[in-house]
Enzyme design. Structure first.
Site, PDB file in Angstrom:
ATOM      1  N   GLY A   1      41.194  46.562  34.387  1.00 36.93           N
ATOM      2  CA  GLY A   1      41.065  47.785  35.164  1.00 36.93           C
ATOM      3  C   GLY A   1      42.359  48.083  35.879  1.00 36.93           C
ATOM      4  N   CYS A   2      42.273  48.753  36.970  1.00 39.30           N
ATOM      5  CA  CYS A   2      43.464  49.103  37.746  1.00 39.30           C
ATOM      6  C   CYS A   2      44.205  47.831  38.160  1.00 39.30           C
ATOM      7  CB  CYS A   2      43.058  49.913  38.975  1.00 39.30           C
ATOM      8  SG  CYS A   2      44.462  50.451  39.942  1.00 39.30           S
ATOM      9  N   PHE A   3      45.492  47.757  37.863  1.00 33.66           N
ATOM     10  CA  PHE A   3      46.226  46.517  38.051  1.00 33.66           C
ATOM     11  C   PHE A   3      46.598  46.183  39.486  1.00 33.66           C
ATOM     12  CE2 PHE A   3      49.453  49.391  35.827  1.00 33.66           C
ATOM     13  CZ  PHE A   3      49.966  49.954  36.981  1.00 33.66           C
TER      14      PHE A   3
END
Length: 116
Positions: A25-27
């Site tokens: 997902g969002c890093f």
């Protein structure tokens, strides 16, 4: 776990660096959490697993590059074993849970789970 790793870090002077790359997902959240672990040498966010060479954020958001958002982690394996690092990653991210990647994961592959 943290205290044990910290003790190991203080007793080892030689660096045995290894690299692993996580997509979940969002890093930003994952990168922030992982870099705080003892034994982490460096972290870097970016994109992996796609077909476009050096894609920009805008390219990846168009959903046609095939990339996932990832965090590359360089760690000292004499302080932090790879299996423990993977366990920490899985404690933050359950790839088997439906919608575990958040509301932004619908309709895009850039927030998919992967390990390189």
């Amino acid at each position: 776990l943290y205290n044990t790793l910290l003790e190991k870090e203080n007793h080892h002077s030689a660096t045995h660096s290894q690299t692993i790359t996580f997509g979940c997902g969002c890093f930003w959240h994952v990168e922030h959490s992982l870099r705080r672990l003892p034994g982490i040498i460096s972290t870097k966010v970016g994109y992996a697993g796609g077909t476009t060479l050096s894609p920009l954020y805008e390219d990846v958001c168009k959903k046609n590059t095939g990339h996932a958002e990832v965090v590359q982690v360089v760690f000292d394996s004499s302080v932090l074993e790879a299996r423990i690092l993977i366990d920490c990653f899985l404690a933050m991210h359950d790839p088997t849970k439906v919608r575990a990647l958040g509301k932004h994961a619908q309709g895009t592959g850039q927030y998919r789970s992967c390990v390189f």
